[in-house]
Design a protein around this motif. Structure first.
Motif, PDB file in Angstrom:
ATOM      1  N   TYR A   1       7.593  23.135-109.923  1.00  0.00           N
ATOM      2  CA  TYR A   1       6.688  22.006-110.163  1.00  0.00           C
ATOM      3  C   TYR A   1       5.700  22.341-111.273  1.00  0.00           C
ATOM      4  CZ  TYR A   1       3.152  18.404-109.391  1.00  0.00           C
ATOM      5  OH  TYR A   1       2.267  17.371-109.567  1.00  0.00           O
ATOM      6  N   ARG A   2       5.162  23.558-111.281  1.00  0.00           N
ATOM      7  CA  ARG A   2       4.213  23.943-112.330  1.00  0.00           C
ATOM      8  C   ARG A   2       4.875  23.932-113.701  1.00  0.00           C
ATOM      9  NH1 ARG A   2       2.590  28.101-108.821  1.00  0.00           N
ATOM     10  NH2 ARG A   2       3.425  29.685-110.239  1.00  0.00           N
ATOM     11  N   LEU A   3       6.126  24.385-113.752  1.00  0.00           N
ATOM     12  CA  LEU A   3       6.852  24.352-115.017  1.00  0.00           C
ATOM     13  C   LEU A   3       7.074  22.904-115.451  1.00  0.00           C
ATOM     14  CD1 LEU A   3       8.436  25.658-117.302  1.00  0.00           C
ATOM     15  CD2 LEU A   3      10.434  25.739-115.788  1.00  0.00           C
ATOM     16  N   LEU A   4       7.474  22.051-114.519  1.00  0.00           N
ATOM     17  CA  LEU A   4       7.694  20.635-114.819  1.00  0.00           C
ATOM     18  C   LEU A   4       6.414  20.000-115.354  1.00  0.00           C
ATOM     19  CD1 LEU A   4       9.796  18.304-114.534  1.00  0.00           C
ATOM     20  CD2 LEU A   4       8.814  17.865-112.277  1.00  0.00           C
ATOM     21  N   LYS A   5       5.296  20.296-114.715  1.00  0.00           N
ATOM     22  CA  LYS A   5       4.012  19.740-115.138  1.00  0.00           C
ATOM     23  C   LYS A   5       3.624  20.227-116.526  1.00  0.00           C
ATOM     24  CE  LYS A   5      -0.685  18.969-113.438  1.00  0.00           C
ATOM     25  NZ  LYS A   5      -1.630  19.218-112.301  1.00  0.00           N
ATOM     26  N   ALA A   6       3.882  21.493-116.812  1.00  0.00           N
ATOM     27  CA  ALA A   6       3.561  22.044-118.134  1.00  0.00           C
ATOM     28  C   ALA A   6       4.397  21.385-119.221  1.00  0.00           C
ATOM     29  CB  ALA A   6       3.796  23.559-118.129  1.00  0.00           C
TER      30      ALA A   6
ATOM     31  N   PHE B   1       5.644  18.337-119.155  1.00  0.00           N
ATOM     32  CA  PHE B   1       5.146  16.980-119.364  1.00  0.00           C
ATOM     33  C   PHE B   1       3.766  16.974-120.035  1.00  0.00           C
ATOM     34  CE2 PHE B   1       8.413  15.473-116.329  1.00  0.00           C
ATOM     35  CZ  PHE B   1       8.874  14.394-117.068  1.00  0.00           C
ATOM     36  N   ASN B   2       2.959  17.996-119.804  1.00  0.00           N
ATOM     37  CA  ASN B   2       1.683  18.092-120.519  1.00  0.00           C
ATOM     38  C   ASN B   2       1.917  18.149-122.023  1.00  0.00           C
ATOM     39  OD1 ASN B   2      -0.223  17.978-118.469  1.00  0.00           O
ATOM     40  ND2 ASN B   2      -0.225  20.179-118.121  1.00  0.00           N
ATOM     41  N   THR B   3       2.908  18.940-122.420  1.00  0.00           N
ATOM     42  CA  THR B   3       3.242  19.037-123.841  1.00  0.00           C
ATOM     43  C   THR B   3       3.811  17.727-124.364  1.00  0.00           C
ATOM     44  OG1 THR B   3       3.705  21.399-123.567  1.00  0.00           O
ATOM     45  CG2 THR B   3       4.524  20.359-125.566  1.00  0.00           C
ATOM     46  N   ALA B   4       4.591  17.035-123.524  1.00  0.00           N
ATOM     47  CA  ALA B   4       5.150  15.742-123.935  1.00  0.00           C
ATOM     48  C   ALA B   4       4.048  14.738-124.207  1.00  0.00           C
ATOM     49  CB  ALA B   4       6.095  15.221-122.858  1.00  0.00           C
ATOM     50  N   VAL B   5       2.975  14.789-123.427  1.00  0.00           N
ATOM     51  CA  VAL B   5       1.819  13.910-123.670  1.00  0.00           C
ATOM     52  C   VAL B   5       1.181  14.269-125.007  1.00  0.00           C
ATOM     53  CG1 VAL B   5      -0.484  13.272-122.874  1.00  0.00           C
ATOM     54  CG2 VAL B   5       1.376  13.521-121.214  1.00  0.00           C
TER      55      VAL B   5
ATOM     56  N   LYS C   1       2.549   8.560-122.318  1.00  0.00           N
ATOM     57  CA  LYS C   1       1.094   8.351-122.268  1.00  0.00           C
ATOM     58  C   LYS C   1       0.402   9.283-121.282  1.00  0.00           C
ATOM     59  CE  LYS C   1       0.659   3.561-123.743  1.00  0.00           C
ATOM     60  NZ  LYS C   1       0.158   2.209-123.371  1.00  0.00           N
ATOM     61  N   SER C   2       1.041   9.522-120.147  1.00  0.00           N
ATOM     62  CA  SER C   2       0.396  10.334-119.123  1.00  0.00           C
ATOM     63  C   SER C   2       1.424  11.191-118.394  1.00  0.00           C
ATOM     64  CB  SER C   2      -0.349   9.457-118.115  1.00  0.00           C
ATOM     65  OG  SER C   2       0.549   8.606-117.423  1.00  0.00           O
ATOM     66  N   ASN C   3       0.952  12.247-117.784  1.00  0.00           N
ATOM     67  CA  ASN C   3       1.823  13.170-117.063  1.00  0.00           C
ATOM     68  C   ASN C   3       2.138  12.598-115.684  1.00  0.00           C
ATOM     69  OD1 ASN C   3       2.966  15.399-115.679  1.00  0.00           O
ATOM     70  ND2 ASN C   3       1.786  16.835-116.909  1.00  0.00           N
ATOM     71  N   PRO C   4       3.410  12.441-115.344  1.00  0.00           N
ATOM     72  CA  PRO C   4       3.768  11.879-114.038  1.00  0.00           C
ATOM     73  C   PRO C   4       3.634  12.869-112.881  1.00  0.00           C
ATOM     74  CG  PRO C   4       5.751  12.410-115.248  1.00  0.00           C
ATOM     75  CD  PRO C   4       4.609  12.674-116.182  1.00  0.00           C
ATOM     76  N   CYS C   5       3.350  14.136-113.181  1.00  0.00           N
ATOM     77  CA  CYS C   5       3.180  15.150-112.130  1.00  0.00           C
ATOM     78  C   CYS C   5       1.755  15.056-111.578  1.00  0.00           C
ATOM     79  CB  CYS C   5       3.450  16.545-112.683  1.00  0.00           C
ATOM     80  SG  CYS C   5       5.139  16.806-113.241  1.00  0.00           S
ATOM     81  N   LYS C   6       1.586  14.296-110.519  1.00  0.00           N
ATOM     82  CA  LYS C   6       0.252  14.030-109.976  1.00  0.00           C
ATOM     83  C   LYS C   6       0.146  14.341-108.484  1.00  0.00           C
ATOM     84  CE  LYS C   6      -0.430  10.345-113.377  1.00  0.00           C
ATOM     85  NZ  LYS C   6      -0.665   8.883-113.589  1.00  0.00           N
TER      86      LYS C   6
ATOM     87  N   ALA D   1       0.775  20.475-105.214  1.00  0.00           N
ATOM     88  CA  ALA D   1       2.215  20.771-105.281  1.00  0.00           C
ATOM     89  C   ALA D   1       2.513  22.060-106.039  1.00  0.00           C
ATOM     90  CB  ALA D   1       2.960  19.608-105.932  1.00  0.00           C
ATOM     91  N   GLY D   2       1.629  22.462-106.923  1.00  0.00           N
ATOM     92  CA  GLY D   2       1.856  23.681-107.694  1.00  0.00           C
ATOM     93  C   GLY D   2       1.231  24.912-107.077  1.00  0.00           C
ATOM     94  N   LYS D   3       0.638  24.762-105.908  1.00  0.00           N
ATOM     95  CA  LYS D   3      -0.024  25.886-105.247  1.00  0.00           C
ATOM     96  C   LYS D   3       0.964  26.645-104.390  1.00  0.00           C
ATOM     97  CE  LYS D   3      -3.953  26.984-102.245  1.00  0.00           C
ATOM     98  NZ  LYS D   3      -5.060  26.427-101.419  1.00  0.00           N
ATOM     99  N   GLU D   4       0.953  27.976-104.536  1.00  0.00           N
ATOM    100  CA  GLU D   4       1.844  28.821-103.755  1.00  0.00           C
ATOM    101  C   GLU D   4       1.116  29.327-102.510  1.00  0.00           C
ATOM    102  OE1 GLU D   4       3.665  31.961-105.977  1.00  0.00           O
ATOM    103  OE2 GLU D   4       3.772  30.738-107.798  1.00  0.00           O
ATOM    104  N   ASP D   5       1.597  28.951-101.352  1.00  0.00           N
ATOM    105  CA  ASP D   5       1.032  29.423-100.093  1.00  0.00           C
ATOM    106  C   ASP D   5       1.976  30.451 -99.482  1.00  0.00           C
ATOM    107  OD1 ASP D   5      -1.274  27.803-100.142  1.00  0.00           O
ATOM    108  OD2 ASP D   5      -0.099  26.088 -99.480  1.00  0.00           O
ATOM    109  N   SER D   6       1.930  31.656-100.052  1.00  0.00           N
ATOM    110  CA  SER D   6       2.797  32.711 -99.541  1.00  0.00           C
ATOM    111  C   SER D   6       2.256  33.212 -98.205  1.00  0.00           C
ATOM    112  CB  SER D   6       2.852  33.882-100.537  1.00  0.00           C
ATOM    113  OG  SER D   6       3.355  33.450-101.776  1.00  0.00           O
ATOM    114  N   PRO D   7       3.148  33.535 -97.279  1.00  0.00           N
ATOM    115  CA  PRO D   7       2.687  34.058 -95.987  1.00  0.00           C
ATOM    116  C   PRO D   7       1.963  35.385 -96.166  1.00  0.00           C
ATOM    117  CG  PRO D   7       5.057  34.339 -96.243  1.00  0.00           C
ATOM    118  CD  PRO D   7       4.610  33.482 -97.380  1.00  0.00           C
ATOM    119  N   GLU D   8       0.981  35.632 -95.313  1.00  0.00           N
ATOM    120  CA  GLU D   8       0.220  36.867 -95.380  1.00  0.00           C
ATOM    121  C   GLU D   8       1.127  38.058 -95.091  1.00  0.00           C
ATOM    122  OE1 GLU D   8      -3.039  39.338 -95.931  1.00  0.00           O
ATOM    123  OE2 GLU D   8      -2.825  37.189 -96.314  1.00  0.00           O
TER     124      GLU D   8
END
Length: 382
Positions: free
Chosen positions: A135-140, A142-146, A152-157, A161-168
């Protein structure tokens, strides 16, 4: 009826209305959709005219490039990507993004498509961490596409979704660390202890050279790390950030063992590696997996990864009294700016942390007091 000064509206045989207008490039264009009423068509045309006058108009032809084409070019054009990062991006693109978005144009992909893609990936059992990276790669992209004026705007909203919640990850006790170190092959004993008590990563240990170990000062200078690629090649380069380049103190109680390791197992030249395999080869994770598994079995431990040693060391350092600032400097996680600000005090404080860790280790390794009936072997025990 007066003629419109901008664009044209005409009724189609279907009864719907079509709009055509001149773009800034002088090309006559058709609206992306038709309209149920003439009024709706005229409103759309008025908005498009205002958009052009405000300088917000985008050439719709630019957004017609396919995601596969644009995404592939995006990865290829990133300057200075480390080999492993490039490998990660190419894999995420090929496995997780192109199969869903590859044949769509950049302007066609909307927020709803991305929500559906994310849910499908997670429902199919793809790990949450992998989906977050994709998701972070996809968002990046689209940021460049903008920025390029394709959309006009990034559809990754999607929030979070880009946060990694790895188990402790689990933490070993002090005694478990030494039991594990003593349960492995002798040439790898210091590898385990330095991963823990010097907070060194696998790649930093595998790249460590003799000239960067100062036995008199009791420090290790971290200036390189290894990267292992899928084709089996191993490269050595600088750490990911300036903060990763650091000097780490080694607990004094480990220095005799480190000296013995240097004399017995390390390569002899200044640029020789401190840790090598039995036949002198560079360390590779794949080869070390067998050694690690055997050490865990001998130590009667399970469920631990090599990186858990560093996690354990950082936890023990915090318990010894290290501040968050101390820990970030020792771990190489601080920003370049923060590292520079605290550089002049980091080494002195790092020595105190290392010595405190050494004291904890010495206490943990002290033999237990004999039981009362063992204090007088010749007595009656009463």
């Amino acid at each position: 009826m007066s003629k419109r000064r901008f664009g044209r509206v005409r009724k189609l045989p279907s009864g719907r209305f079509q709009v055509r207008y001149p773009g800034l490039d002088g090309i006559d264009r058709t609206a992306p959709n038709t309209f149920a009423t003439k009024r709706e068509a005229e409103i759309w045309l008025t908005k498009k005219e205002a958009e052009i006058h405000a300088g917000d108009w985008l050439n719709p032809d630019l957004g017609k490039v396919s995601f596969k084409e644009y995404g592939t070019a995006w990865v290829e054009e990133r300057p200075g990507l480390r080999p492993k990062t490039l490998q990660l991006y190419e894999g995420l693109l090929r496995i997780h993004l192109v199969p869903t978005f590859g044949n769509r144009t950049m302007s066609e992909i909307k927020e709803a498509h991305i929500r559906k893609w994310r849910k499908t990936r997670l429902d199919d059992g793809v790990g949450a961490v992998t989906v977050a990276k994709a998701y972070r790669l996809l968002k990046a992209i689209f940021n460049t596409a903008v920025e390029d004026g394709l959309i006009k705007s990034n559809p990754c909203k999607i929030k979070g979704a880009g946060k990694e919640d790895s188990p402790e990850r689990p933490v070993l006790t002090m005694k478990q660390v030494f039991v594990l170190a003593d349960s492995t092959e002798p040439r790898f004993r210091m590898l385990i202890l330095l991963a823990t008590f010097a907070s060194l990563r696998w790649g930093e240990l595998a790249a460590l050279q003799r000239r960067n170990v100062d036995l008199e000062a009791g420090t290790i200078r971290v200036i390189g790390t290894t990267t292992e690629l899928k084709d089996g090649s191993v490269t050595i380069g600088p750490p990911k950030s300036e903060a990763g380049k650091r000097v780490v103190s080694v607990p004094a109680m480990l220095l005799p063992d480190l000296r013995a390791h240097m004399e017995t197992y390390a390569e002899r030249s200044d640029d020789g590696h401190v840790f090598v395999g039995p036949k002198g080869a560079k360390l590779r994770r794949a080869n070390f997996t067998r050694v690690w598994a055997a050490a865990l079995k001998n130590a009667k431990l399970s469920g631990f990864h090599f990186h858990d040693l560093r996690h354990t060391g950082n936890t023990l350092a915090a318990q010894s009294g290290a501040t968050l600032r101390d820990l970030m400097t020792r771990m190489g996680h601080s920003s370049t700016r923060a590292a520079l600000i605290y550089q002049h005090t980091a080494l002195e404080r790092d020595r105190a942390i290392a010595d405190a860790l050494g004291k904890l280790a010495e206490e943990a390794l002290k033999p237990e007091d004999p039981k009362p009936n063992e204090q007088d072997p010749g007595g009656s025990g009463t």
